[in-house]
Design an enzyme around this catalytic site. Structure first.
Site, PDB file in Angstrom:
ATOM      1  N   GLY A  91       0.758  -1.060  -0.052  1.00  0.00           N
ATOM      2  CA  GLY A  91       0.050  -0.022  -0.161  1.00  0.00           C
ATOM      3  C   GLY A  91       0.955   1.322   0.092  1.00  0.00           C
ATOM      4  N   CYS A  92       0.351   2.204   0.230  1.00  0.00           N
ATOM      5  CA  CYS A  92       0.934   3.593   0.449  1.00  0.00           C
ATOM      6  C   CYS A  92       2.340   3.281   1.492  1.00  0.00           C
ATOM      7  CB  CYS A  92      -0.030   4.497   0.928  1.00  0.00           C
ATOM      8  SG  CYS A  92       0.810   6.185   1.193  1.00  0.00           S
ATOM      9  N   PHE A  93       3.275   4.173   0.813  1.00  0.00           N
ATOM     10  CA  PHE A  93       4.542   4.179   1.675  1.00  0.00           C
ATOM     11  C   PHE A  93       4.458   5.079   2.868  1.00  0.00           C
ATOM     12  CE2 PHE A  93       6.693   6.196  -2.252  1.00  0.00           C
ATOM     13  CZ  PHE A  93       5.799   7.377  -2.025  1.00  0.00           C
ATOM     14  N   TRP A  94       3.609   5.942   2.885  1.00  0.00           N
ATOM     15  CA  TRP A  94       3.445   6.816   4.248  1.00  0.00           C
ATOM     16  C   TRP A  94       2.926   5.987   5.236  1.00  0.00           C
ATOM     17  CZ3 TRP A  94      -0.156  10.923   1.484  1.00  0.00           C
ATOM     18  CH2 TRP A  94       0.282  11.624   0.747  1.00  0.00           C
ATOM     19  N   CYS A  95       2.012   4.944   5.180  1.00  0.00           N
ATOM     20  CA  CYS A  95       1.574   4.072   6.290  1.00  0.00           C
ATOM     21  C   CYS A  95       2.752   3.173   6.812  1.00  0.00           C
ATOM     22  CB  CYS A  95       0.460   3.272   5.855  1.00  0.00           C
ATOM     23  SG  CYS A  95      -0.972   4.125   5.393  1.00  0.00           S
TER      24      CYS A  95
END
Length: 181
Positions: free
Chosen positions: A14-18
């Site tokens: 998923g999103c690398f921010w998470c």
């Protein structure tokens, strides 16, 4: 493992921010970067990767000390969230760039990841089969500066407030004893 007993684990989900926000807080994690791996385009931009045409996944190479066993010795722990049973999707993020993958850096990492996936599948935690890829690490491209430490710098941004924060809280709950103090 790399120099002086340190290791690296490169994960996609998923999103690398998470992922970056989750791993920043674990004991034994020295650094986490957001970037791209697994594609065919050299020096891709975020826009290139989001097009779905480059083949890259959003990844976080996580530089570790040996005590970061939640990743090195227990890849099953990192398979809890993101969802390892959804192909090319994590929540509202859809596309191959959001696939679940472990990019291994050694034969030992590959074996540990494959065993973790087998164990997780046997545990029947998810209704659907585990689709996390286990593939060799390839060239890593660092994401643009504004992606680095995004959650820490933008906690009130709507995506961070409603998507990242709950994922981080869930992970912290499961791995409370592994968090930095």
């Amino acid at each position: 493992m790399t120099d002086a007993g340190k290791g690296i684990a490169t994960l996609a989900g998923g999103c690398f921010w998470c992922l970056e926000a989750v791993f920043d807080d674990l004991k034994g994690v020295e650094s986490v970067e957001s970037g791209y791996m697994g594609g065919k385009t050299a020096n891709p931009s975020y826009e290139d990767v989001c097009s779905g045409e480059t083949g890259h996944a959003e990844v976080v190479p996580t530089h570790l000390r040996p005590e970061a066993g939640v990743i090195q010795g227990n890849p099953r722990g990192v398979l809890r969230d993101p969802r390892p049973d959804t192909l090319n999707r994590q929540g509202n993020d859809v596309g191959t760039q959001y696939r679940s993958a472990i990019f291994h850096h050694s034969a030992e990492q590959k074996a540990a990841a494959e065993q973790a996936i087998k164990d997780l599948g046997a545990a029947k935690i998810y209704d659907d089969p585990i689709v996390t890829e286990v593939v060799p690490a390839s060239k890593f491209y660092v994401a643009e500066d504004y992606h680095q430490e995004y959650f820490r710098r933008n906690p009130a941004q709507p995506y961070c407030a409603f998507i990242v924060r709950p994922k981080v809280a869930k992970f912290r709950k499961h791995f409370l004893e592994k968090l930095k103090k």
